[in-house]
Design a protein around this motif. Structure first.
Motif, PDB file in Angstrom:
ATOM      1  N   UNK A  50       0.814  -1.225  -0.125  1.00  0.00           N
ATOM      2  CA  UNK A  50      -0.066   0.071   0.015  1.00  0.00           C
ATOM      3  C   UNK A  50       1.039   1.131   0.056  1.00  0.00           C
ATOM      4  N   UNK A  51       0.354   2.271  -0.635  1.00  0.00           N
ATOM      5  CA  UNK A  51       1.054   3.434  -0.615  1.00  0.00           C
ATOM      6  C   UNK A  51       0.053   4.668  -0.384  1.00  0.00           C
ATOM      7  N   UNK A  52       0.580   5.706   0.279  1.00  0.00           N
ATOM      8  CA  UNK A  52      -0.609   6.797   0.330  1.00  0.00           C
ATOM      9  C   UNK A  52       0.562   8.150   0.009  1.00  0.00           C
ATOM     10  N   UNK A  53      -0.251   8.815  -0.956  1.00  0.00           N
ATOM     11  CA  UNK A  53       0.303   9.916  -1.412  1.00  0.00           C
ATOM     12  C   UNK A  53      -0.369  11.175  -1.001  1.00  0.00           C
ATOM     13  N   UNK A  54       0.357  11.999  -0.362  1.00  0.00           N
ATOM     14  CA  UNK A  54      -0.172  13.222   0.158  1.00  0.00           C
ATOM     15  C   UNK A  54      -0.163  14.364  -0.659  1.00  0.00           C
ATOM     16  N   UNK A  55      -1.186  15.338  -1.224  1.00  0.00           N
ATOM     17  CA  UNK A  55      -0.894  16.472  -1.992  1.00  0.00           C
ATOM     18  C   UNK A  55      -0.702  17.426  -1.222  1.00  0.00           C
TER      19      UNK A  55
END
Length: 184
Positions: free
Chosen positions: A70-75
């Motif tokens: 899993x990967x979470x990208x924060x803008x």
């Protein structure tokens, strides 16, 4: 309004709206006219997959997410004029772990934003509701994902605190899996 011809660029600080008038009721409906933005002048960053990534403003982030973890990208903060491009570096054939895009702080997706998805080997769409702050991609563990090598998701901010989304995803007839969904 009459037709007008310009010689030179047409500029707007807050995007362009398309207005339509209902011929029966006279009601005016407007929507943003947004497609993939011009990439001129954007920085390019080669970003290794991690469980938590921060995408930079005015940057094309080329990410090697594969679906194996899993990967979470924060803008970054949604500030008018900001563009963030997510570019998929590799095929997403490594598993079914999600890729999540998080709007920063109290930023949201523009209500009614539509994104193409794939379910049961056919095209579907998901539409954002008011207040939603995440976009989640769930790949299939296969070579048939909609988000694959070279696919791009553009996050465009026309007004502070609100992101608009445009995409350039797979168009091959074999890319029939992988689902996108907005979430709060």
């Amino acid at each position: 309004m009459a037709s007008t011809t310009f010689n030179g660029p047409v500029r707007s600080e807050k995007g362009f709206q398309v207005a339509t008038k209902n011929t029966s009721t006279g009601a005016i409906t407007t929507r943003m006219s947004s497609g993939m933005p011009d990439l001129t002048g954007l920085s390019i960053a080669d970003v290794a997959t991690a469980s938590s990534l921060t995408l930079a403003a005015d940057t094309i982030s080329v990410v090697d997410y594969t679906g194996a973890a899993a990967a979470a990208c924060t803008l970054p903060a949604a500030t008018a004029g900001t563009i963030v491009i997510y570019c998929q570096a590799k095929d997403t054939t490594g598993g079914t772990a999600t890729l999540t895009f998080d709007a920063a702080g109290s930023d949201v997706w523009a209500t009614g934003t539509v994104i193409e998805s794939r379910g049961s080997d056919e095209v579907t769409f998901d539409t954002s509701a008011a207040g939603e702050t995440q976009l989640v991609f769930t790949p299939a563990n296969a070579t048939t994902n909609l988000l694959t090598t070279g696919g791009q998701i553009a996050f465009i901010c026309y007004e502070d605190a609100t992101w608009h989304i445009a995409t350039s995803l797979a168009r091959e007839t074999t890319q029939v899996t992988g689902a996108f969904a907005f979430a709060a």
